[in-house]
Motif scaffolding. Structure first.
Motif, PDB file in Angstrom:
ATOM      1  N   THR B 108       0.828  -1.216   0.000  1.00  0.00           N
ATOM      2  CA  THR B 108       0.000   0.000   0.000  1.00  0.00           C
ATOM      3  C   THR B 108       0.853   1.253   0.000  1.00  0.00           C
ATOM      4  OG1 THR B 108      -1.592  -1.227   1.304  1.00  0.00           O
ATOM      5  CG2 THR B 108      -1.896   1.146   1.180  1.00  0.00           C
ATOM      6  N   ASN B 173      -4.580   4.735   6.872  1.00  0.00           N
ATOM      7  CA  ASN B 173      -5.919   4.970   6.315  1.00  0.00           C
ATOM      8  C   ASN B 173      -5.844   5.757   5.021  1.00  0.00           C
ATOM      9  OD1 ASN B 173      -8.567   4.182   7.706  1.00  0.00           O
ATOM     10  ND2 ASN B 173      -7.288   4.714   9.454  1.00  0.00           N
ATOM     11  N   GLN B 175      -3.300   6.061   2.960  1.00  0.00           N
ATOM     12  CA  GLN B 175      -2.676   5.280   1.891  1.00  0.00           C
ATOM     13  C   GLN B 175      -3.663   4.279   1.308  1.00  0.00           C
ATOM     14  OE1 GLN B 175       0.652   3.783   4.096  1.00  0.00           O
ATOM     15  NE2 GLN B 175       1.868   5.627   3.778  1.00  0.00           N
ATOM     16  N   GLN B 176      -4.441   3.663   2.182  1.00  0.00           N
ATOM     17  CA  GLN B 176      -5.404   2.689   1.705  1.00  0.00           C
ATOM     18  C   GLN B 176      -6.463   3.352   0.834  1.00  0.00           C
ATOM     19  OE1 GLN B 176      -5.303  -0.725   2.208  1.00  0.00           O
ATOM     20  NE2 GLN B 176      -6.992  -0.727   0.756  1.00  0.00           N
ATOM     21  N   LYS B 177      -6.923   4.501   1.313  1.00  0.00           N
ATOM     22  CA  LYS B 177      -7.983   5.183   0.557  1.00  0.00           C
ATOM     23  C   LYS B 177      -7.457   5.716  -0.766  1.00  0.00           C
ATOM     24  CE  LYS B 177     -10.817   6.190   4.505  1.00  0.00           C
ATOM     25  NZ  LYS B 177     -11.193   7.059   5.600  1.00  0.00           N
ATOM     26  N   LYS B 179      -5.090   4.400  -2.473  1.00  0.00           N
ATOM     27  CA  LYS B 179      -4.943   3.222  -3.326  1.00  0.00           C
ATOM     28  C   LYS B 179      -6.311   2.804  -3.845  1.00  0.00           C
ATOM     29  CE  LYS B 179      -4.127  -1.661  -3.122  1.00  0.00           C
ATOM     30  NZ  LYS B 179      -4.284  -2.798  -2.195  1.00  0.00           N
ATOM     31  N   ASP B 180      -7.301   2.797  -2.990  1.00  0.00           N
ATOM     32  CA  ASP B 180      -8.651   2.419  -3.414  1.00  0.00           C
ATOM     33  C   ASP B 180      -9.160   3.378  -4.481  1.00  0.00           C
ATOM     34  OD1 ASP B 180      -9.769   1.406  -0.079  1.00  0.00           O
ATOM     35  OD2 ASP B 180      -8.572   0.371  -1.624  1.00  0.00           O
ATOM     36  N   ASN B 181      -8.871   4.623  -4.327  1.00  0.00           N
ATOM     37  CA  ASN B 181      -9.283   5.606  -5.334  1.00  0.00           C
ATOM     38  C   ASN B 181      -8.585   5.330  -6.650  1.00  0.00           C
ATOM     39  OD1 ASN B 181     -11.084   7.050  -3.843  1.00  0.00           O
ATOM     40  ND2 ASN B 181      -9.628   8.626  -3.232  1.00  0.00           N
ATOM     41  N   LYS B 182      -7.344   4.965  -6.590  1.00  0.00           N
ATOM     42  CA  LYS B 182      -6.594   4.687  -7.818  1.00  0.00           C
ATOM     43  C   LYS B 182      -7.150   3.461  -8.506  1.00  0.00           C
ATOM     44  CE  LYS B 182      -1.926   3.716  -9.509  1.00  0.00           C
ATOM     45  NZ  LYS B 182      -2.145   4.440 -10.732  1.00  0.00           N
ATOM     46  N   LEU B 183      -7.535   2.474  -7.710  1.00  0.00           N
ATOM     47  CA  LEU B 183      -8.114   1.263  -8.305  1.00  0.00           C
ATOM     48  C   LEU B 183      -9.427   1.611  -8.991  1.00  0.00           C
ATOM     49  CD1 LEU B 183      -7.390  -1.374  -5.521  1.00  0.00           C
ATOM     50  CD2 LEU B 183      -6.437  -1.302  -7.832  1.00  0.00           C
ATOM     51  N   ILE B 184     -10.214   2.455  -8.332  1.00  0.00           N
ATOM     52  CA  ILE B 184     -11.492   2.855  -8.925  1.00  0.00           C
ATOM     53  C   ILE B 184     -11.243   3.586 -10.235  1.00  0.00           C
ATOM     54  CG2 ILE B 184     -13.501   4.340  -8.632  1.00  0.00           C
ATOM     55  CD1 ILE B 184     -13.321   3.661  -5.612  1.00  0.00           C
ATOM     56  N   LYS B 187     -10.271   1.182 -12.942  1.00  0.00           N
ATOM     57  CA  LYS B 187     -11.430   0.434 -13.444  1.00  0.00           C
ATOM     58  C   LYS B 187     -12.250   1.301 -14.372  1.00  0.00           C
ATOM     59  CE  LYS B 187     -12.023  -2.767  -9.614  1.00  0.00           C
ATOM     60  NZ  LYS B 187     -12.832  -3.090  -8.420  1.00  0.00           N
TER      61      LYS B 187
END
Lengths: 406, 189
Positions: B108, B173, B175-177, B179-184, B187
């Motif tokens: 992450t 938190n 970094q995770q968010k 990363k999650d935004n980048k994944l979104i 996609k």
């Protein structure tokens, strides 16, 4: 002590790179929550001081002229009596001279009851004047069918210059001129007065020394003005009419020409960069440090409407106060002036306050001095954005009466 | 802001001159809005916090003795205003005795750094605003305001260990968010 974590450093860097765009409306919201600016407080205090002073001065002048009128009423009565000769056979037969100037109207006996020697009496009932201890003749006033003209010597009990040496008792039968009451009433009607009313000691006694004896007049005039950021000229027409007593209303419509040439020249001094001598513009000072230049010379044209209310202090002197509304003609957009690191706007529609003092040189020619103060910054809420077009103007007018005296 | 102009502005603000007050507000608008945005839960609250801060600055500018940086003096007022906001709204139970949502650190960290480079300031602020209130407060005080864990502990009445935990928790938190935004975003592309 800042964190040395790489992620933290990156976050700080990213937040430093960009800025939020300034939102002026947020300042507006904040300023409404803040206490009033000391500038506006000072402005309000200045206005309060100005209006209070004007009110006090106005009241003092009113009181002064009220007492002046009261004092002058006997003199004005004398003037009236001089203009009215006694009826033929009355008085002249007794050799009464025109100095007998006191006309006593029957319906104001109380005014004269206080001073001995001024009691109106009938010829037949006349008795030598007694000093103020008695009012024996008061009863005679109610039934008097005639009015008596008494010599000035009879006015005061303390006049010792009577030949007989009596105090205030020097009246003789031949000194009294009696005019029938009906004749006095007829004379008053001719003057336009209600005979039952108290005599009016106002405009009627004014001679034609001033045009303001007339009810309405129009005038054509012009003037030159000089102010903080502008100089100029004006030409216009005015109309004035009396409203009550010595008060009048005045309206002026004029065309104004304004430019800031003189201020531009003074402020755009010679450059200090070159060693060579620099010619300075006419009107500027060679030793002036090169200040930030006023923006290029602005030549502006206005149409002006100046309604005012005034008071005739004297037959030849008048004072008035009023609003001043000027609409710029030659430019549609607002004109911005850069001066002293600050930008100000010349208002397109300029609202101001004027005070004017006028002096009648001749019955038809008047000279006036006007002071104008701009009110845009006070009325509008843009925090002193506007140039205060403050100036003094010297005016000359030629007046033509439209309607005559009342 | 040069000393000469700053002096004029301070004097003008002391005399309650609206013009100088507006100049000060305009000058520090962006800086303090970013600061407040890191503590608030959204931009509306952030602007409100900023305005409250400026009101306090203008009301207490007479207290500024001239010693030390004027910007630093103002900054302390703004931070304290933000902390008061958090304390009144969200930090009633300042002492958090448990450590929920422990996130294991893996890849992450590296992904987050790369993603942060491409993010806009507003997006970063939005992510920071999603942090739990206490972690948000401690993270801001430590990372952006430069307070030590000891100072933070005194300010928020927590222990130094709790302060350290909150900083780490916030970091993870975020970094995770991110990363999650980048994944979104990936996609969506």
């Amino acid at each position: 002590m800042s964190s040395r974590n790489e992620f933290d450093i990156l976050l700080r860097k990213k937040l430093r790179e960009e800025e939020f765009e300034y939102d002026p409306e947020s300042w507006q919201r904040l300023s409404q929550l803040m206490p009033p600016s000391s500038g506006s407080l000072n402005r309000n205090k200045r206005w309060l001081l100005f209006t209070s002073s004007a009110a006090v001065i106005g009241m003092a002048l009113s009181v002064f002229f009220f007492f002046k009128f009261v004092e002058n009423r006997p003199a004005q009565m004398d003037q009236l009596a001089q203009n009215k000769q006694p009826a033929a056979g009355k008085g002249t037969q007794n050799g009464v001279s025109p100095e007998y100037h006191k006309v006593i109207v029957e319906n104001e006996p109380e005014r004269y009851a206080q001073s001995a020697g001024n009691l109106p009496v009938t010829r037949k009932e006349y008795t030598p004047v007694v000093p103020a201890e008695t009012n024996s003749n008061e009863e005679a006033l109610g039934s008097a069918q005639h009015v008596a003209i008494l010599p000035p010597a009879a006015q005061s009990p303390a006049q010792p210059d009577d030949e007989t040496g009596d105090k205030g008792s020097g009246l003789k039968d031949e000194d009294i001129v009696v005019i029938p009451k009906e004749e006095v009433q007829a004379a008053q009607q001719l003057m336009g007065r209600d005979p039952a009313a108290a005599p009016e000691w106002g405009y009627d006694s004014y001679k034609t020394g001033s045009r303001n004896a007339n009810v309405t007049s129009v005038g054509l005039g012009g003037g030159m003005s000089y102010g903080n950021l502008n100089a100029g000229y004006a030409i216009g027409v005015s109309a004035r009419t009396k409203i009550a007593g010595d008060f009048f209303v005045d309206g002026t419509v004029a065309m104004l020409y304004n430019n800031n040439t003189s201020n531009t020249a003074i402020n755009n001094g010679p450059s200090l960069n070159d060693d060579d001598y620099k010619f300075s513009r006419p009107g500027s000072f060679a030793q002036t440090v090169a200040a930030p230049a006023i923006s290029p010379i602005q030549r502006l044209y206005y149409v002006q409407f100046n309604p005012s209310v005034g008071y005739q202090l004297d037959p030849n002197i008048a004072f008035s106060v009023g609003g001043d509304f000027q609409q710029m003609l030659n430019k549609n957009e607002e004109v911005v002036l850069q001066a002293s690191n600050q930008a100000k706007i010349l208002p397109n529609f300029d609202i101001g306050l004027t005070t004017k003092s006028e002096f009648s040189i001749t019955p038809n020619i008047q000279a006036g001095l006007v002071y104008r103060e701009g009110l845009n910054n006070l009325i509008k809420s843009e925090h002193s954005r506007y140039v205060n077009r403050r100036y003094i103007q010297v005016q000359f007018k030629y007046n033509l009466p439209v309607s005559g005296q009342k | 802001m040069s000393d000469y102009i700053e002096h004029d502005i301070i004097e003008g603000c002391r005399r309650n001159k609206r013009q100088q007050q507006e100049q000060l507000y305009k000058k520090y608008y962006s800086l303090f809005l970013k600061l407040c945005a890191r503590y608030a839960r959204d931009m509306h609250d952030a602007e409100q916090l900023m305005q409250d801060s400026f009101l306090k600055i203008f009301n207490h500018i007479g207290d500024y003795s001239g010693k030390g940086s004027f910007e630093g003096w103002m900054r302390r007022i703004v931070v304290n205003t933000c902390l008061d906001y958090l304390k009144s709204k969200y930090l009633k139970n300042a002492m958090q005795l448990y450590f929920p949502n422990e996130i294991h650190e893996s890849m992450t960290f590296k992904v987050a750094n790369h993603a942060v480079e491409k993010m806009a300031m507003r997006d970063i602020l939005k992510v920071v605003q999603t942090l739990p209130p206490m972690s948000r407060a401690v993270f801001n005080l430590f990372v952006f305001e430069g307070y030590s864990h000891k100072e933070i502990a005194n300010m928020l009445h927590i222990s130094e260990g709790t302060s350290q935990w909150h900083v780490n928790n916030a970091r993870k938190n975020l970094q995770q968010k991110i990363k999650d935004n980048k994944l979104i975003e990936t996609k969506m592309l």
